[in-house]
Design a protein around this motif. Structure first.
Motif, short mmCIF file in Angstrom:
data_model
loop_
_atom_site.label_atom_id
_atom_site.label_comp_id
_atom_site.label_asym_id
_atom_site.label_seq_id
_atom_site.Cartn_x
_atom_site.Cartn_y
_atom_site.Cartn_z
N CYS A 37 0.90 -1.09 -0.04
CA CYS A 37 -0.06 0.01 0.06
C CYS A 37 0.98 1.39 0.03
O CYS A 37 1.98 1.31 0.22
CB CYS A 37 -0.72 -0.11 1.25
SG CYS A 37 0.08 0.25 2.78
N GLU A 38 0.42 2.46 -0.27
CA GLU A 38 1.06 3.64 -0.39
C GLU A 38 1.85 3.80 0.89
O GLU A 38 2.91 4.38 1.17
CB GLU A 38 -0.06 4.88 -0.49
CG GLU A 38 -0.62 4.88 -1.98
CD GLU A 38 0.58 5.09 -2.82
OE1 GLU A 38 1.45 5.60 -2.71
OE2 GLU A 38 0.57 4.42 -4.00
N GLN A 39 1.19 3.75 2.04
CA GLN A 39 1.86 3.89 3.57
C GLN A 39 3.04 3.07 3.21
O GLN A 39 4.22 3.64 4.04
CB GLN A 39 1.09 3.55 4.60
CG GLN A 39 -0.16 4.41 4.72
CD GLN A 39 -1.12 3.72 5.66
OE1 GLN A 39 -1.76 3.02 5.57
NE2 GLN A 39 -1.00 4.48 7.11
N GLN A 40 3.17 1.82 3.05
CA GLN A 40 4.35 0.85 3.12
C GLN A 40 5.29 1.16 2.14
O GLN A 40 6.58 1.21 2.54
CB GLN A 40 3.86 -0.38 2.83
CG GLN A 40 3.10 -1.27 3.79
CD GLN A 40 2.27 -2.29 3.56
OE1 GLN A 40 1.83 -2.51 2.43
NE2 GLN A 40 2.02 -3.23 4.44
N ILE A 41 4.99 1.81 0.87
CA ILE A 41 5.82 2.16 -0.21
C ILE A 41 6.61 3.52 0.24
O ILE A 41 7.74 3.57 0.29
CB ILE A 41 5.17 2.55 -1.40
CG1 ILE A 41 4.63 1.05 -2.07
CG2 ILE A 41 5.96 3.22 -2.40
CD1 ILE A 41 3.73 1.43 -3.18
N GLN A 42 5.88 4.36 0.86
CA GLN A 42 6.57 5.55 1.58
C GLN A 42 7.61 5.24 2.86
O GLN A 42 8.40 5.76 2.77
CB GLN A 42 5.55 6.47 2.16
CG GLN A 42 5.89 7.78 2.69
CD GLN A 42 6.85 8.56 1.47
OE1 GLN A 42 6.38 8.59 0.38
NE2 GLN A 42 7.77 9.32 2.06
N SER A 43 7.28 4.16 3.56
CA SER A 43 8.04 3.86 4.79
C SER A 43 9.35 3.03 3.97
O SER A 43 10.27 3.48 4.71
CB SER A 43 7.16 2.81 5.45
OG SER A 43 8.15 2.40 6.53
N ASP A 44 9.20 2.43 2.83
CA ASP A 44 10.47 1.81 2.42
C ASP A 44 11.25 2.83 1.78
O ASP A 44 12.61 2.87 2.08
CB ASP A 44 9.88 0.86 1.20
CG ASP A 44 9.25 -0.42 1.69
OD1 ASP A 44 9.35 -0.61 3.01
OD2 ASP A 44 8.76 -1.25 0.81
N LYS A 45 10.63 3.89 1.42
CA LYS A 45 11.38 5.15 0.65
C LYS A 45 12.33 5.93 1.91
O LYS A 45 13.19 6.03 1.61
CB LYS A 45 10.54 6.10 -0.09
CG LYS A 45 9.85 5.61 -1.38
CD LYS A 45 8.98 6.68 -1.96
CE LYS A 45 8.57 5.88 -3.41
NZ LYS A 45 7.79 7.00 -3.92
N GLU A 46 11.68 5.90 2.73
CA GLU A 46 12.22 6.75 4.09
C GLU A 46 13.31 5.69 4.74
O GLU A 46 14.31 6.24 4.83
CB GLU A 46 11.29 7.02 5.20
CG GLU A 46 10.28 8.24 4.80
CD GLU A 46 9.14 8.18 5.65
OE1 GLU A 46 9.04 7.56 6.90
OE2 GLU A 46 8.16 9.15 5.40
N PHE A 47 13.03 4.60 4.60
CA PHE A 47 14.19 3.53 5.21
C PHE A 47 15.38 3.57 4.22
O PHE A 47 16.69 3.58 4.69
CB PHE A 47 13.61 2.05 5.07
CG PHE A 47 14.78 0.93 5.38
CD1 PHE A 47 15.13 1.00 6.46
CD2 PHE A 47 14.91 0.11 4.48
CE1 PHE A 47 16.01 -0.01 6.83
CE2 PHE A 47 15.75 -0.83 4.66
CZ PHE A 47 16.41 -1.04 5.86
N LEU A 48 15.12 3.48 2.93
CA LEU A 48 16.20 3.61 1.93
C LEU A 48 16.80 4.59 1.95
O LEU A 48 18.27 4.81 2.27
CB LEU A 48 15.62 3.40 0.57
CG LEU A 48 15.06 1.87 0.38
CD1 LEU A 48 14.35 1.99 -1.12
CD2 LEU A 48 16.20 0.89 0.28
N LEU A 49 16.31 6.05 2.09
CA LEU A 49 16.99 7.10 2.40
C LEU A 49 17.93 7.25 3.42
O LEU A 49 19.00 7.84 3.40
CB LEU A 49 15.95 8.49 2.19
CG LEU A 49 16.37 9.82 2.26
CD1 LEU A 49 17.25 10.04 0.88
CD2 LEU A 49 15.21 10.69 2.26
N GLN A 50 17.27 6.94 4.59
CA GLN A 50 18.04 7.02 5.91
C GLN A 50 19.34 5.96 5.74
O GLN A 50 20.60 6.39 6.30
CB GLN A 50 17.15 6.62 7.01
CG GLN A 50 16.07 7.58 7.27
CD GLN A 50 16.72 8.94 7.84
OE1 GLN A 50 17.89 9.04 8.47
NE2 GLN A 50 16.19 10.19 7.18
#
Length: 214
Positions: A37-50
């Motif tokens: 879902c969009e929330q999980q995709i956004q969470s993944d993006k933040e994890f990768l960025l960090q």
């Protein structure tokens, strides 16, 4: 009253949004290969960025998460190990140890057919890792015991021979080869691998296998 109703509506929307997200996917290899879902995709993006900020590269970050995953694996904390392997996969899906980890965790759950799929992928990415051949041989052997289909035993033997070719001092693999030949009563090969194993560590030969060799 209107403020309360508005707050309730927000909570309901939030709950509905969470319910639209597939649950428990971090306990499955590669997040179950489902659409997030969009929330999980956004969470993944933040994890990768960090991770990129902290480790300079996704590959370096993946190595750390793999290391943590193995720590949990050997502590028999399989759920946390799967989560860490999944995070490593998210960071670097070309890391062969990730698929080795997936395969081993599935093997622990007796899901041997699925285990083989991931172990094959690990071998494809790194064909020179002897312990992975041992692991896939174990899964093939379990499939043989389950189905009685000799092709799985032959695949187990083939995998073990690759393991000892890479690591000629691998006593475990030689011991497993002896056990494999004991199943099909090929006594010449059985004796051959018992002899080789004994030179490395006699304790690695099952006493029942020795009886068959006589």
């Amino acid at each position: 009253m209107k403020k309360v109703l508005f707050l309730i509506m927000l909570i309901q929307i939030s709950c509905q949004s969470q319910n639209d997200c597939p649950q428990g996917i971090n306990l499955l290899p590669m997040y179950g290969e489902v659409k997030k879902c969009e929330q999980q995709i956004q969470s993944d993006k933040e994890f990768l960025l960090q991770s990129e900020k902290q480790f300079k590269s996704r590959e370096k970050a993946a190595e750390l998460y793999v290391s943590k995953a193995w720590e949990y694996f050997y502590k028999d904390d399989n759920d946390t190990a799967m989560k860490r392997f999944n995070q490593a996969w998210l960071l670097d899906n070309t890391n062969p140890q990730v698929y080795w980890g997936f395969g081993n965790l599935l093997g622990k759950k007796n899901e041997f057919e699925e285990s083989i799929k991931y172990l094959k992928k690990s071998i494809e990415l790194d064909p020179n890792n002897a312990p992975v051949y041992e692991c896939i041989a174990t899964s093939y052997s379990q499939m043989f015991l389950k189905t009685k289909d000799i092709k799985y035993l032959n695949l187990a033997i083939e995998s073990l021979k690759k393991a000892v070719k890479i690591d000629p001092k691998n006593g475990r693999a030689y011991g497993q080869l002896a056990s494999s030949y004991a199943y099909i009563m090929q006594k010449d090969s059985l004796r051959k691998y018992i002899k080789i194993t004994d030179k490395i560590d006699p304790k690695l030969v099952n006493p029942e296998v020795r009886k068959i060799a006589k």
